[in-house]
Enzyme design. Structure first.
Site, PDB file in Angstrom:
ATOM      1  CD  GLN A  55      -2.876  -1.187   2.337  1.00 49.92           C
ATOM      2  OE1 GLN A  55      -2.551  -1.831   3.324  1.00 49.92           O
ATOM      3  NE2 GLN A  55      -4.003  -0.527   2.287  1.00 49.92           N
ATOM      4  CG  HIS A 155      -0.796  -6.143   5.446  1.00 44.94           C
ATOM      5  ND1 HIS A 155      -0.788  -5.476   6.650  1.00 44.94           N
ATOM      6  CD2 HIS A 155      -1.951  -5.765   4.830  1.00 44.94           C
ATOM      7  CE1 HIS A 155      -1.877  -4.723   6.746  1.00 44.94           C
ATOM      8  NE2 HIS A 155      -2.603  -4.886   5.649  1.00 44.94           N
ATOM      9  CD  GLU A 200      -7.750  -6.774   8.520  1.00 42.28           C
ATOM     10  OE1 GLU A 200      -8.093  -6.829   7.330  1.00 42.28           O
ATOM     11  OE2 GLU A 200      -7.958  -5.783   9.230  1.00 42.28           O
TER      12      GLU A 200
HETATM   13  C1  FCB Z   1      -7.592  -3.439   6.831  1.00 43.84           C
HETATM   14  C2  FCB Z   1      -6.285  -3.768   6.148  1.00 43.84           C
HETATM   15  C3  FCB Z   1      -5.437  -2.557   5.824  1.00 43.84           C
HETATM   16  C4  FCB Z   1      -6.271  -1.398   5.358  1.00 43.84           C
HETATM   17  C5  FCB Z   1      -7.429  -1.140   6.289  1.00 43.84           C
HETATM   18  C6  FCB Z   1      -8.282   0.032   5.921  1.00 43.84           C
HETATM   19  O1  FCB Z   1      -8.518  -4.471   6.622  1.00 43.84           O
HETATM   20  O2  FCB Z   1      -5.509  -4.605   6.976  1.00 43.84           O
HETATM   21  O3  FCB Z   1      -4.485  -2.947   4.892  1.00 43.84           O
HETATM   22  O4  FCB Z   1      -6.670  -1.586   4.067  1.00 43.84           O
HETATM   23  O5  FCB Z   1      -8.227  -2.282   6.352  1.00 43.84           O
END
Ligand code: FCB
Length: 474
Positions: A55, A155, A200
């Protein structure tokens, strides 16, 4: 006879609905009275901000997202909003020193970032040493700045060569991932104590294999279950590899290596509290998104069930001893209702009575308290690894930060063991399928010049870090 049965069923429904309402712990505080200087935190509390490689870094052109960003769906629409591509992103690869200075300027003492697997291993089992040297530079600059590195190993992105092999659908991914983790632990271990194996996992599996918004863009709950089981296996192995290899104590606290996983916990509440089917939908989604993975760390069995759609169960022996801490990403609450026309008969939407972010997520700080209570039962340290808002409205950002930190503080007063808070994100960045339009950053990024500017609404975070009180002992 039939009448009696009907009466009995209706009574059962009423009693169950009353029971669910009674057990529902919605919390409220006098949020307009938050006094920042009255907040007290344990000494050594981590204050920081988070980013992820794809990102912010730029030049991530050898991973699955690079392929995804250039592809189209079946209706010939680009995968990313308006066909945007991450490209140079926030050019953090070249500007990391300045960005770490920005962290210092707000008083942060820790930085959560991820290492890009596709850069570290451009081919299977091959290490790119100049990339590792770059991450060593990042860690050394952090150290020199008095900022603790908090490293995420996965990630959302995987190398393109693994994407071609089916990514985490393929159990071979476990071996490739642990090979990568071992290489990173050997080289960055002397500088890093905090490791997050995965960010996540459920969001990753759902977005990629159920909603089709992330690569590989599939819609298959059974595959999502398999991906999650492989990720949990990979976490289990990575935990042991990291502990075996990383034996140097970078921050001098006597513990060389602390491994955890990052879990996003959305709150699922019934849209109509008096309507049992909505409760059932809310509880079903909570079980699928939240409990399935959390329970696996207790029961050592990963169960992923949804009526007759998916019925998955896999033992993962030893999993319960593989968390030194748990990371919580908290953003929002969803209202849930039974809806015959929606996929799987379930519909979720934001509570429109609450203020909304640019992601159309309702702002619900009490949800942070509730999700902290939920994972507090693990009895291990908790880090809020992400919490933040996409908005152009400074007042809203300020309010968001203040109210969420207050909710965290309330949970801590109720003895939830929170050890750190990372705002998402340090600066504006590439928000996956949403592209660059959604701005979460504490710092605004002008993508033409790459100039960073602290947003008005972020000032409160700096003030807060500097004015809260610290307790010597608990
Ligand atoms: C989460 C992600 C992160 C970002 C936020 C807004 O789910 O881990 O990378 O995109 O949302």
């Amino acid at each position: 006879m039939i009448i009696n049965l009907v009466i009995l069923v209706v009574l059962a429904i009423i009693l169950l609905t009353i029971w669910f309402n009674y057990r529902h712990n919605d919390v409220k505080w006098k949020e307009h009275e938050i006094d920042v200087s009255g907040l007290r935190f344990p000494k050594g509390f981590l204050w920081g901000a988070a980013t992820s490689a794809h990102q912010v870094e730029g030049g991530c052109d050898r991973n699955d997202w690079a392929i995804w960003e250039r592809s189209y769906d079946l209706n010939a629409y680009p995968r990313i909003k308006n066909g945007q591509q991450s490209g140079k992103a926030a050019d953090h690869w070249n500007r990391f020193r300045g960005d770490i200075d920005l962290l210092k300027q707000i008083g942060a003492n820790s930085y959560r970032f991820s290492v890009e697997w596709s850069k570290v291993c451009p081919q299977p089992n091959k290490l790119n040493t100049s990339v590792i040297d770059h991450y060593i530079d990042v860690c050394q600059y952090l150290h020199h700045s008095g900022v603790n590195p908090f490293v995420t190993l996965h990630h959302f992105t995987i190398p393109d060569w693994l994407y071609e092999r089916g990514g985490f659908e393929n159990p071979d991914a476990i071996h490739y991932y642990t090979d990568f983790v071992g290489k990173v632990a050997e080289t960055l271990g002397p500088y890093v104590d905090y490791w997050a194996t995965f960010n996540e996992p459920v969001v990753y599996a759902m977005m990629g294999w159920v909603f089709g918004k992330f690569p590989p863009g599939k819609k298959d709950l059974c595959l999502a279950a398999r991906v999650l089981a492989n990720i949990l296996q990979a976490h289990y192995q990575a935990y042991h590899i990291l502990h075996e290899i990383d034996r140097s104590d970078a921050d001098d606290d006597g513990i060389p290596c602390k491994v955890g996983i990052v879990k996003n916990i959305p709150l699922f509440d019934p849209a109509r509290k008096w309507w049992l089917p909505d409760w059932i939908v809310a509880k079903t989604l909570h079980r699928l998104f939240n409990q399935s993975v959390l329970d696996a760390f207790i029961a050592e069995r990963f169960k992923f069930n949804l009526w007759n759609v998916v019925n998955f169960s896999q033992d993962i022996p030893g999993l319960s001893n593989t968390l030194d801490w748990i990371g919580l990403n908290y953003y929002t609450q969803y209202l849930c209702r039974l809806d015959w026309k929606s996929d799987y008969k379930m519909r979720t939407y934001p509570n429109l009575k609450l203020p909304q972010t640019d992601m159309n997520w309702a702002i619900y700080p009490a949800g942070l308290y509730r999700s902290l209570q939920m994972i507090g039962s693990f009895g291990i340290p908790i880090y809020i690894t992400e919490n933040g808002i996409a908005t152009e409205d400074s007042g809203l950002r300020k309010d968001f930060i203040l109210k969420h930190i207050n909710a965290m503080h309330e949970a801590m007063l109720d003895r939830v063991d929170v050890r750190g808070y990372f705002y998402w994100s340090l600066m504006d960045n590439f928000e996956w399928a949403e592209g660059f339009d959604k701005r979460f950053g504490l710092y605004h990024v002008d993508y033409k010049t790459q100039k960073r500017t602290l947003k008005d609404g972020s000032e409160i975070y700096r003030e807060l870090i500097q004015s809260v009180q610290y307790k010597q002992h608990d």
